[in-house]
Write a protein that holds these residues in place. Structure first.
Motif, PDB file in Angstrom:
ATOM      1  N   CYS A 120       0.677  12.442 -30.125  1.00 13.16           N
ATOM      2  CA  CYS A 120       0.106  12.045 -31.409  1.00 13.16           C
ATOM      3  C   CYS A 120       0.707  10.721 -31.848  1.00 13.16           C
ATOM      4  N   MET A 121      -0.141   9.847 -32.365  1.00 13.83           N
ATOM      5  CA  MET A 121       0.347   8.590 -32.917  1.00 13.83           C
ATOM      6  C   MET A 121      -0.157   8.460 -34.357  1.00 13.83           C
ATOM      7  N   PRO A 122       0.660   8.909 -35.325  1.00 17.85           N
ATOM      8  CA  PRO A 122       0.293   8.728 -36.736  1.00 17.85           C
ATOM      9  C   PRO A 122       0.714   7.343 -37.213  1.00 17.85           C
ATOM     10  N   VAL A 132      -3.923   7.744 -40.386  1.00 17.65           N
ATOM     11  CA  VAL A 132      -4.753   7.984 -39.211  1.00 17.65           C
ATOM     12  C   VAL A 132      -3.839   8.462 -38.097  1.00 17.65           C
ATOM     13  N   SER A 133      -4.256   9.516 -37.410  1.00 20.88           N
ATOM     14  CA  SER A 133      -3.499  10.018 -36.265  1.00 20.88           C
ATOM     15  C   SER A 133      -4.404  10.053 -35.046  1.00 20.88           C
ATOM     16  N   GLY A 134      -3.981   9.380 -33.977  1.00 17.22           N
ATOM     17  CA  GLY A 134      -4.680   9.461 -32.703  1.00 17.22           C
ATOM     18  C   GLY A 134      -4.060  10.574 -31.880  1.00 17.22           C
ATOM     19  N   LEU A 135      -4.890  11.434 -31.287  1.00 16.69           N
ATOM     20  CA  LEU A 135      -4.407  12.609 -30.567  1.00 16.69           C
ATOM     21  C   LEU A 135      -4.932  12.626 -29.139  1.00 16.69           C
ATOM     22  N   PHE A 136      -4.041  12.939 -28.205  1.00 19.59           N
ATOM     23  CA  PHE A 136      -4.449  13.140 -26.811  1.00 19.59           C
ATOM     24  C   PHE A 136      -3.887  14.467 -26.334  1.00 19.59           C
ATOM     25  N   ALA A 137      -4.747  15.307 -25.765  1.00 21.33           N
ATOM     26  CA  ALA A 137      -4.346  16.651 -25.361  1.00 21.33           C
ATOM     27  C   ALA A 137      -4.256  16.778 -23.846  1.00 21.33           C
ATOM     28  N   ALA A 138      -3.247  17.516 -23.408  1.00 27.56           N
ATOM     29  CA  ALA A 138      -3.090  17.823 -21.985  1.00 27.56           C
ATOM     30  C   ALA A 138      -3.003  19.337 -21.812  1.00 27.56           C
ATOM     31  N   ASP A 139      -4.058  19.909 -21.235  1.00 25.14           N
ATOM     32  CA  ASP A 139      -4.076  21.329 -20.860  1.00 25.14           C
ATOM     33  C   ASP A 139      -3.956  22.276 -22.047  1.00 25.14           C
ATOM     34  N   ILE A 140      -4.707  22.013 -23.114  1.00 30.82           N
ATOM     35  CA  ILE A 140      -4.724  22.960 -24.222  1.00 30.82           C
ATOM     36  C   ILE A 140      -6.154  23.437 -24.451  1.00 30.82           C
ATOM     37  N   ILE A 159      -8.246  11.703 -34.893  1.00 28.42           N
ATOM     38  CA  ILE A 159      -9.281  11.525 -33.877  1.00 28.42           C
ATOM     39  C   ILE A 159      -8.706  11.875 -32.508  1.00 28.42           C
ATOM     40  N   TRP A 160      -9.540  12.517 -31.681  1.00 30.83           N
ATOM     41  CA  TRP A 160      -9.130  12.872 -30.326  1.00 30.83           C
ATOM     42  C   TRP A 160      -9.494  11.748 -29.367  1.00 30.83           C
ATOM     43  N   LEU A 161      -8.593  11.452 -28.473  1.00 28.74           N
ATOM     44  CA  LEU A 161      -8.782  10.396 -27.488  1.00 28.74           C
ATOM     45  C   LEU A 161      -9.085  11.020 -26.131  1.00 28.74           C
ATOM     46  N   GLU A 162      -9.948  10.380 -25.374  1.00 30.31           N
ATOM     47  CA  GLU A 162     -10.340  10.925 -24.078  1.00 30.31           C
ATOM     48  C   GLU A 162      -9.327  10.609 -22.991  1.00 30.31           C
ATOM     49  N   GLN A 163      -8.627   9.483 -23.127  1.00 32.09           N
ATOM     50  CA  GLN A 163      -7.662   9.073 -22.113  1.00 32.09           C
ATOM     51  C   GLN A 163      -6.310   8.802 -22.760  1.00 32.09           C
ATOM     52  N   ILE A 167      -3.748   5.950 -26.368  1.00 29.22           N
ATOM     53  CA  ILE A 167      -2.665   6.058 -27.351  1.00 29.22           C
ATOM     54  C   ILE A 167      -2.112   4.668 -27.655  1.00 29.22           C
ATOM     55  N   ASN A 168      -1.953   3.850 -26.616  1.00 27.51           N
ATOM     56  CA  ASN A 168      -1.447   2.493 -26.827  1.00 27.51           C
ATOM     57  C   ASN A 168      -2.443   1.645 -27.612  1.00 27.51           C
ATOM     58  N   ASP A 169      -3.733   1.894 -27.389  1.00 29.87           N
ATOM     59  CA  ASP A 169      -4.755   1.177 -28.154  1.00 29.87           C
ATOM     60  C   ASP A 169      -4.698   1.584 -29.627  1.00 29.87           C
ATOM     61  N   VAL A 170      -4.485   2.873 -29.874  1.00 30.64           N
ATOM     62  CA  VAL A 170      -4.381   3.360 -31.250  1.00 30.64           C
ATOM     63  C   VAL A 170      -3.179   2.736 -31.954  1.00 30.64           C
ATOM     64  N   ILE A 171      -2.093   2.547 -31.209  1.00 32.28           N
ATOM     65  CA  ILE A 171      -0.921   1.893 -31.796  1.00 32.28           C
ATOM     66  C   ILE A 171      -1.308   0.514 -32.327  1.00 32.28           C
ATOM     67  N   ALA A 172      -2.092  -0.224 -31.536  1.00 32.52           N
ATOM     68  CA  ALA A 172      -2.493  -1.572 -31.942  1.00 32.52           C
ATOM     69  C   ALA A 172      -3.483  -1.556 -33.099  1.00 32.52           C
TER      70      ALA A 172
END
Length: 273
Positions: A120-122, A132-140, A159-163, A167-172
């Motif tokens: 998560c990147m809040p 805004v929080s960007g979220l990426f899930a692995a195996d959930i 928002i959920w991210l596909e890749q 996450i780095n893009d959301v940081i920017a």
């Protein structure tokens, strides 16, 4: 996962804001555990929200179904090693990391197990419930995604991210961008003072204008941001002169380059941790 217990390991300002948002949105205080080495911070969290508190991270992790790792990136390996050394069973727990620069692969290496994981990147406006929080899930599973989305939506939008690389893009785009806006506000404020306004007047003028512009964008979702700008930029007028000067000095490209620099630094951090 409505009845699950969530533990925040390292309850600093961001975790405090998330906990506050959760309580406002109906999460049961007894389903939340806050940890911190500072007993005064824990006492405040309990007094403000009624949540459970714990100075022992291991106890909190043992009791939790969801574990939010909210420590600085450089402290993450040491923290995870304490879980491994204690022989904790992490197999059925869902971990959430809010640390920049630590990939799913690296975090699983730190935990010595292929745990279920969300990155998560809040951003800092989350402290005001406007984040805004960007979220990426692995195996959930979907139920877990819904729960995590509810947690982080409590401080703004999620928002959920596909890749994972996004996450780095959301940081920017959102994580670092409050500083971009502050820099622009700072430049206007400094010029206002140079024009003779008092510091107090300059601050009031700048922040109210920024707030008004943001509210205009929020309240007119059917109008593009580019069109909103055009609507207040009469050709040949004063605003047009200022905007054309900014364009001539490559402001849009400068912003794009700055965001690329942000992403590049995030990618470098992934290689260093």
């Amino acid at each position: 996962m409505a009845n699950k217990t969530i533990a925040f390991i390292g309850t600093g300002n961001m975790s405090y804001a998330i906990i506050g948002g959760m309580i406002k949105n109906g999460f049961a205080p007894q389903s939340i555990i806050a940890t911190n080495r500072n007993p005064e911070k824990l006492a405040k969290a309990h007094a403000d929200f009624g949540v459970r508190t714990e100075q022992d991270n291991l106890k909190a992790v043992e009791e939790a179904d969801v574990v939010v790792l909210s420590v600085k990136p450089q402290m993450m390996a040491e923290l995870c090693q304490t879980f491994v050394d204690a022989g904790l069973d992490l197999s059925n727990k869902l971990f959430v990391s809010v640390a920049a620069g630590i990939t799913v692969k690296r975090l699983r290496e730190m935990l010595a197990e292929d745990v279920k994981l969300v990155r998560c990147m809040p951003n800092t406006p989350s402290l005001l419930g406007r984040g805004v929080s960007g979220l990426f899930a692995a195996d959930i599973i979907d139920e877990e995604k819904t729960y995590i989305e509810q947690v982080f939506s409590s401080t703004g939008i999620a928002i959920w991210l596909e890749q994972e690389s996004q996450i780095n893009d959301v940081i920017a785009v959102t994580g670092s961008s409050p500083a971009y806006f502050f820099l622009f506000m700072e430049a206007i404020e400094e010029k206002a003072i140079a024009l003779g306004f008092s510091p107090e007047q300059a601050r009031a003028l700048v922040q109210q204008t920024a707030l008004g512009a943001a509210e205009m964008a929020l309240s007119q979702q059917d109008i593009s941001i580019a069109q909103l700008r055009a609507n207040v930029t009469s050709k040949g007028g004063t605003t047009h002169a200022a905007v054309e000067h900014l364009k001539a000095n490559q402001l849009p490209q400068t912003v794009a380059d700055a965001m690329d620099a942000c992403i590049a630094r995030a990618e470098e951090m992934e290689q260093q941790i």
